[in-house]
Scaffold this active site. Structure first.
Site, PDB file in Angstrom:
ATOM      1  N   LYS A  30      -5.884   1.364 -35.921  1.00 17.94           N
ATOM      2  CA  LYS A  30      -5.706   2.736 -36.438  1.00 17.94           C
ATOM      3  C   LYS A  30      -4.931   3.614 -35.459  1.00 17.94           C
ATOM      4  CE  LYS A  30     -10.476   4.246 -35.672  1.00 17.94           C
ATOM      5  NZ  LYS A  30     -10.446   4.624 -34.274  1.00 17.94           N
ATOM      6  N   ARG A  58     -17.134  10.008 -38.636  1.00 16.45           N
ATOM      7  CA  ARG A  58     -17.679   8.662 -38.492  1.00 16.45           C
ATOM      8  C   ARG A  58     -18.974   8.503 -39.265  1.00 16.45           C
ATOM      9  NH1 ARG A  58     -14.724   7.373 -33.678  1.00 16.45           N
ATOM     10  NH2 ARG A  58     -15.046   5.299 -32.869  1.00 16.45           N
ATOM     11  N   ARG A 113      -7.273  -5.934 -25.634  1.00 17.87           N
ATOM     12  CA  ARG A 113      -6.598  -4.628 -25.604  1.00 17.87           C
ATOM     13  C   ARG A 113      -6.523  -4.092 -24.174  1.00 17.87           C
ATOM     14  NH1 ARG A 113      -8.631  -0.191 -29.785  1.00 17.87           N
ATOM     15  NH2 ARG A 113     -10.653  -0.432 -28.794  1.00 17.87           N
ATOM     16  N   ARG A 133     -10.149  -0.813 -21.249  1.00 18.12           N
ATOM     17  CA  ARG A 133     -11.069   0.312 -21.469  1.00 18.12           C
ATOM     18  C   ARG A 133     -12.486  -0.133 -21.129  1.00 18.12           C
ATOM     19  NH1 ARG A 133     -10.154   2.864 -27.358  1.00 18.12           N
ATOM     20  NH2 ARG A 133     -12.412   2.753 -27.359  1.00 18.12           N
ATOM     21  N   ARG A 182     -20.662  -1.338 -31.078  1.00 16.88           N
ATOM     22  CA  ARG A 182     -19.785  -0.379 -31.766  1.00 16.88           C
ATOM     23  C   ARG A 182     -19.506  -0.828 -33.190  1.00 16.88           C
ATOM     24  NH1 ARG A 182     -14.882  -0.403 -28.022  1.00 16.88           N
ATOM     25  NH2 ARG A 182     -13.911   1.112 -29.393  1.00 16.88           N
TER      26      ARG A 182
HETATM   27  P1  AMP Z   1     -12.543   5.339 -30.350  1.00 15.63           P
HETATM   28  O1  AMP Z   1     -11.479   5.693 -29.361  1.00 15.63           O
HETATM   29  O2  AMP Z   1     -12.301   5.963 -31.718  1.00 15.63           O
HETATM   30  O3  AMP Z   1     -12.795   3.850 -30.431  1.00 15.63           O
HETATM   31  O4  AMP Z   1     -13.910   6.001 -29.820  1.00 15.63           O
HETATM   32  C1  AMP Z   1     -14.482   5.611 -28.584  1.00 15.63           C
HETATM   33  C2  AMP Z   1     -15.880   6.153 -28.476  1.00 15.63           C
HETATM   34  O5  AMP Z   1     -15.853   7.582 -28.521  1.00 15.63           O
HETATM   35  C3  AMP Z   1     -16.841   5.752 -29.588  1.00 15.63           C
HETATM   36  O6  AMP Z   1     -17.433   4.469 -29.368  1.00 15.63           O
HETATM   37  C4  AMP Z   1     -17.852   6.891 -29.537  1.00 15.63           C
HETATM   38  O7  AMP Z   1     -18.745   6.724 -28.450  1.00 15.63           O
HETATM   39  C5  AMP Z   1     -16.992   8.100 -29.216  1.00 15.63           C
HETATM   40  N1  AMP Z   1     -16.512   8.776 -30.448  1.00 15.63           N
HETATM   41  C6  AMP Z   1     -15.223   8.896 -30.887  1.00 15.63           C
HETATM   42  N2  AMP Z   1     -15.164   9.590 -32.038  1.00 15.63           N
HETATM   43  C7  AMP Z   1     -16.437   9.913 -32.345  1.00 15.63           C
HETATM   44  C8  AMP Z   1     -17.049  10.616 -33.425  1.00 15.63           C
HETATM   45  N3  AMP Z   1     -16.335  11.097 -34.448  1.00 15.63           N
HETATM   46  N4  AMP Z   1     -18.396  10.759 -33.406  1.00 15.63           N
HETATM   47  C9  AMP Z   1     -19.147  10.277 -32.396  1.00 15.63           C
HETATM   48  N5  AMP Z   1     -18.658   9.598 -31.352  1.00 15.63           N
HETATM   49  C10 AMP Z   1     -17.301   9.407 -31.315  1.00 15.63           C
END
Ligand code: AMP
Length: 218
Positions: free
Chosen positions: A13, A88, A127, A162, A173
């Site tokens: 994404k 989410r 990644r 990461r 996750r």
């Molecule tokens: P991402 O970069 O989208 O994979 O997000 C990495 C981490 O950020 C996730 O595993 C969550 O811990 C946190 N995170 C990102 N977006 C959200 C959201 N909308 N609600 C809650 N936690 C979030």
């Protein structure tokens, strides 16, 4: 043009959001990036966020909503934006709708990337990202490998894994994602905003991008 992208980790994404941002000249807003920015500032809030994210748990809705409100109030969002990683869960979707009403904006289209857990895991552990400019690379996807091993194509910084891209954290996750998004999918399906795109190893980044553009321009 407002677009919401929903996908489990490593479905692509972020990559698609960047391409869409260039094509339509609208900002890519990733809540994960907003959180990582806060962490890189080394604030007290940032330290707490890192601890939660490193376990694969979600950040509380109020914190995310505050970061998002601040970001959406900037003038570059006036002609639309691509939202990546938000909402989410249904409670975030409801809060987001209230926010949109207050800003007189539309939900727009919601694009859901479907990917099998096994492929998402393989991609997650392959990644690497640039800690400086945030560009994401993937050693498993031909179009997404850096030109020089371990070096960012754009800013020449050293690439890093990461801290939440381990197999153990991925499993958490992914489970959280499946658990929360079933109802989120239904929520947007009922509203008639949902479009599903299947991601598999035979499709290139460009194939998926063409499918997304077709949905957006239909
Ligand atoms: P991402 O970069 O989208 O994979 O997000 C990495 C981490 O950020 C996730 O595993 C969550 O811990 C946190 N995170 C990102 N977006 C959200 C959201 N909308 N609600 C809650 N936690 C979030």
């Amino acid at each position: 043009m407002n677009i919401i992208l929903i996908a489990p980790p490593a479905a692509g994404k972020g990559t698609q959001a960047k391409l869409l941002s260039e094509k339509y000249n609208i900002p890519h807003i990733s809540t994960g990036d907003l959180l990582r920015d806060e962490i890189s500032k080394g604030t007290e809030l940032g330290l707490k966020l890192k601890e939660i994210m490193d376990k694969g748990d979600l950040i509380d809705d109020a914190t995310i909503l505050n970061l998002l409100k601040e970001r959406l109030s900037l003038s570059d969002c006036n002609n639309g934006y691509i939202l990546d990683g938000y909402p989410r869960n249904v409670s975030q979707a409801e809060e987001y709708e209230k926010l949109l009403n207050s800003l007189n904006k539309d939900i727009g289209k919601v694009i859901f990337f479907d990917i099998e857990e096994k492929l998402a895991l393989q991609r997650t552990v392959s990644r690497i990202i640039c800690p400086n400019c945030g560009t994401s690379y993937n050693l498993l996807v031909n179009d997404l490998k850096p030109k020089i091993d371990g070096i960012c194509d754009k800013c020449e910084c050293s690439l890093k894994v990461r801290s939440d891209d381990t197999e153990e954290v991925f499993i958490k996750r992914f489970e959280t994602f499946i658990d929360k998004t079933k109802t989120l999918k239904d929520f947007y399906q009922e509203k008639g905003n949902l479009y599903i795109i299947n991601v598999d190893e035979n499709k290139t980044v460009n194939d998926i991008f063409n499918e997304v553009v077709k949905v957006l321009e239909s």
